[in-house]
Design an enzyme around this catalytic site. Structure first.
Site, short mmCIF file in Angstrom:
data_model
loop_
_atom_site.label_atom_id
_atom_site.label_comp_id
_atom_site.label_asym_id
_atom_site.label_seq_id
_atom_site.Cartn_x
_atom_site.Cartn_y
_atom_site.Cartn_z
N ALA A 1 0.81 -1.23 0.00
CA ALA A 1 0.00 0.00 0.00
C ALA A 1 0.84 1.28 0.00
CB ALA A 1 -0.93 0.00 1.21
N ILE B 1 2.16 3.50 -6.96
CA ILE B 1 0.87 3.20 -7.60
C ILE B 1 -0.18 2.84 -6.53
CG2 ILE B 1 -0.36 1.59 -9.14
CD1 ILE B 1 2.28 1.35 -10.75
N THR C 1 -0.25 -5.28 -5.81
CA THR C 1 0.74 -4.39 -6.45
C THR C 1 2.16 -4.62 -5.92
OG1 THR C 1 0.86 -2.48 -4.97
CG2 THR C 1 -1.07 -2.60 -6.39
N TYR D 1 14.52 -7.30 -14.06
CA TYR D 1 13.24 -6.78 -13.54
C TYR D 1 12.10 -7.26 -14.46
CZ TYR D 1 9.25 -3.69 -12.96
OH TYR D 1 7.97 -3.23 -12.81
N LYS E 1 8.82 -9.72 -13.53
CA LYS E 1 7.41 -9.39 -13.78
C LYS E 1 6.75 -10.43 -14.68
CE LYS E 1 5.51 -6.38 -12.31
NZ LYS E 1 4.83 -6.37 -10.98
N PRO F 1 0.85 -1.81 -16.99
CA PRO F 1 1.20 -0.43 -17.34
C PRO F 1 2.58 -0.32 -17.97
CG PRO F 1 0.77 -0.69 -14.96
CD PRO F 1 0.96 -2.05 -15.55
P1 NDP Z 1 7.07 1.12 -5.54
O1 NDP Z 1 8.51 0.76 -5.38
O2 NDP Z 1 6.65 2.48 -5.20
O3 NDP Z 1 6.17 0.11 -4.73
C1 NDP Z 1 6.52 -1.22 -4.56
C2 NDP Z 1 5.77 -1.75 -3.36
O4 NDP Z 1 6.12 -3.13 -3.19
C3 NDP Z 1 6.17 -1.02 -2.08
O5 NDP Z 1 5.01 -0.85 -1.28
C4 NDP Z 1 7.12 -2.02 -1.42
O6 NDP Z 1 7.11 -1.94 0.01
C5 NDP Z 1 6.48 -3.33 -1.83
N1 NDP Z 1 7.45 -4.42 -1.70
C6 NDP Z 1 8.63 -4.56 -2.29
N2 NDP Z 1 9.24 -5.68 -1.85
C7 NDP Z 1 8.40 -6.24 -0.94
C8 NDP Z 1 8.44 -7.39 -0.10
N3 NDP Z 1 9.48 -8.23 -0.10
N4 NDP Z 1 7.37 -7.66 0.71
C9 NDP Z 1 6.31 -6.82 0.74
N5 NDP Z 1 6.23 -5.70 0.00
C10 NDP Z 1 7.24 -5.42 -0.82
O7 NDP Z 1 6.74 0.77 -7.05
P2 NDP Z 1 5.49 1.12 -7.97
O8 NDP Z 1 4.37 1.64 -7.21
O9 NDP Z 1 6.00 1.87 -9.14
O10 NDP Z 1 5.16 -0.34 -8.49
C11 NDP Z 1 4.06 -1.08 -8.01
C12 NDP Z 1 3.83 -2.23 -8.93
O11 NDP Z 1 3.62 -1.73 -10.25
C13 NDP Z 1 5.00 -3.20 -9.03
O12 NDP Z 1 4.46 -4.48 -9.14
C14 NDP Z 1 5.69 -2.78 -10.33
O13 NDP Z 1 6.39 -3.84 -10.89
C15 NDP Z 1 4.49 -2.38 -11.17
N6 NDP Z 1 4.76 -1.47 -12.27
C16 NDP Z 1 5.30 -0.22 -12.06
C17 NDP Z 1 5.53 0.62 -13.13
C18 NDP Z 1 6.10 1.99 -12.96
O14 NDP Z 1 6.47 2.62 -13.97
N7 NDP Z 1 6.19 2.54 -11.76
C19 NDP Z 1 5.23 0.20 -14.51
C20 NDP Z 1 4.64 -1.11 -14.60
C21 NDP Z 1 4.41 -1.89 -13.52
P3 NDP Z 1 8.14 -1.01 0.84
O15 NDP Z 1 7.51 0.35 0.86
O16 NDP Z 1 8.19 -1.66 2.16
O17 NDP Z 1 9.44 -1.07 0.10
#
Ligand code: NDP
Length: 347
Positions: free
Chosen positions: A12, A16, A81, A155, A159, A184
C-alpha cells in the site's frame, strides 16, 4: 457497487498502490493495505482523507509464506501491487524474482484459503509483454516477453514470471476467484509519498543532464492516477477479463524534451545534442557498458527501436480515457520540486 467488505491492497505504501488506496477511500470503499514490518514508508497513508475511518494497515511480506492470510480475510477484492521495482540489484534471483514470483503465489494461496475472494487484480507490467520494442510490430495483450532472463533485464524477467505464475495458478487450481492483470508502461505523475519512484526518477534524469544527448529511445507513458483508476475499474467491471495493456501514449525522447522545453522547463539541464542517428545509437550502445549492468542492458535492448502498442482493449472494456502525457509530465516535475527531488535552476 460499493462493497462493505474491505478491498485489500498489497504494498500500500508504493507509488501506484497509494493512489489506489486514495481513490478507493474517496469512492467510499473500506481499504485494508499491507505494509512491510521494516518499512518506514507508510505514515503518509494514515493522513489520507477518509483513512482514519476506512483504512486499516496490516503487516505482510512477499517472502513470508502465509503472510497475506490475515490481509485477505473477509475481502471480495484483492489488488496485488507489491513487487520490487528496481533497476539496480545485487542478486536478481533473490532481490527481484523470488519476491515477485513467490510473493504472487503466496498471495494467491492466501486468497484461495480465505474462501471469500472473488477477484484478484494483479499489477503486472509492459515488462511481461516485451523487453525489446520492435518497430515492425504493434504490441497487444497477446504478447509475452520471452527474451528476459536473470542476465537480461531481470526486472522484466521477474514481472513476466510473476504474471505467468498467477495465470498458471488459475489454470491449475481453478480457484473460486478470477484474475485480471493490469500491464502499465512507464508510470509517471505526482507522488503521495515523500520517496522518489523509479519511473519518476527517469524523468528527473532527463531534467538534470544524466543523458549525454537526445537518444533514439521511446517510452509509453501513463499517469499514476489513471493506473489506479484502471485497477478500480477492473474490480468494478464484472465483464473485465484477462490482461489490460495500460498506457496512454508513446513518445520519443525527442518529443519528451521538446514538450518539456515548451512547458517552461527549458532552463533545466535538458539534453541538447542530437544522438538519434546511427552513429549516436552506436556510441550510446558503447557507453551503455559503462553503466550499472542492468541499466546498460536496458539501454542496449531498447535503443534504436520504436515501440508501438494498442491500448484499445482497456479503453473499450474498462471505459478508461487517459490523461494527456503533457499534463502528466508537467505535474510530475512540479511534484518532484515540491518533494525536493529536483532543484529548479537558478534564474
Ligand atoms: P514502488 O517501489 O513504489 O512500490 C513497490 C511496493 O512493493 C512497495 O510498497 C514495497 O514496500 C512493496 N514491496 C517490495 N518488496 C516487498 C516485499 N518483499 N514484501 C512486501 N512488499 C514489498 O513501485 P510502484 O508503485 O512503481 O510499483 C508497483 C507495482 O507496479 C510493481 O508491481 C511494479 O512492478 C508495477 N509497475 C510499475 C511501473 C512503474 O512505472 N512505476 C510500470 C509497470 C508496472 P516497501 O515500501 O516496504 O518497500
Amino acid at each position: 457497487m460499493k462493497t462493505k467488505k474491505p478491498v485489500c491492497v498489497t504494498g500500500a505504501s508504493g507509488f501506484i498502490a497509494s493512489h489506489i488506496v486514495k481513490q478507493l477511500l474517496e469512492q467510499g470503499y473500506r481499504v485494508r493495505g499491507t505494509v512491510r514490518k521494516s518499512s518506514q514508508n507508510y505514515p503518509f497513508l494514515l493522513a489520507l482523507p477518509g483513512a482514519a475511518e476506512h483504512l486499516e494497515l496490516v503487516e505482510a511480506d512477499l517472502l513470508a509464506p502465509g503472510s497475506y492470510d490475515k490481509a485477505v480475510e473477509g475481502c471480495d477484492y484483492v489488488m496485488h501491487t507489491a513487487s520490487p521495482y528496481k533497476n539496480k540489484v545485487k542478486n536478481p534471483q533473490t532481490d527481484l524474482v523470488d519476491p515477485a514470483v513467490n510473493g504472487t503465489e503466496t498471495l494467491l494461496e492466501s486468497c484461495l484459503k480465505s474462501g471469500c475472494v472473488k477477484r484478484v487484480i494483479l499489477t503486472s507490467s509492459i515488462a511481461a509483454i516485451t523487453d525489446e520494442p520492435d518497430s515492425t510490430k504493434i504490441f497487444t495483450e497477446k504478447e509475452w516477453n520471452i527474451m528476459s532472463s536473470l542476465d537480461r533485464n531481470p526486472y522484466h524477467y521477474s514481472k513476466t514470471l510473476a504474471e505467468l505464475a498467477a495465470w498458471d495458478f488459475i489454470m491449475k487450481k481453478r480457484p473460486p476467484f478470477d484474475l485480471i492483470a493490469i500491464n502499465p508502461f512507464m508510470v509517471i505523475g505526482p507522488s503521495l509519498a515523500p520517496s522518489l519512484n523509479t519511473s519518476n526518477e527517469m524523468i528527473r534524469d532527463i531534467m538534470i543532464g544524466v543523458y549525454p544527448g537526445i537518444i533514439d529511445i521511446n517510452w509509453g507513458f501513463v499517469d499514476v492516477r489513471d493506473v489506479a483508476k484502471a485497477h478500480i475499474l477492473a474490480m468494478e467491471t464484472d465483464t473485465a477479463s484477462g490482461r489490460y495493456l495500460c498506457s496512454a501514449e508513446a513518445l520519443h525522447m525527442r518529443e519528451v524534451v521538446a514538450l518539456l522545453k515548451s512547458s517552461g522547463f527549458d532552463k533545466y539541464a535538458l539534453p541538447k545534442a542530437n544522438m538519434t542517428g546511427k552513429i549516436g545509437t552506436l556510441l550510446m550502445k558503447g557507453l551503455s557498458f559503462t553503466q550499472p549492468k542492468d541499466i546498460g542492458m536496458y539501454i542496449r535492448t531498447t535503443i534504436g527501436r520504436t515501440m508501438h502498442y494498442d491500448n484499445s482493449k482497456i479503453r473499450r472494456e474498462l471505459g478508461i480515457s487517459f490523461m494527456p502525457v503533457r499534463e502528466s509530465l508537467i505535474e510530475t516535475i512540479k511534484d518532484m520540486v515540491k518533494w525536493g527531488h529536483l532543484t529548479p535552476p537558478k534564474k
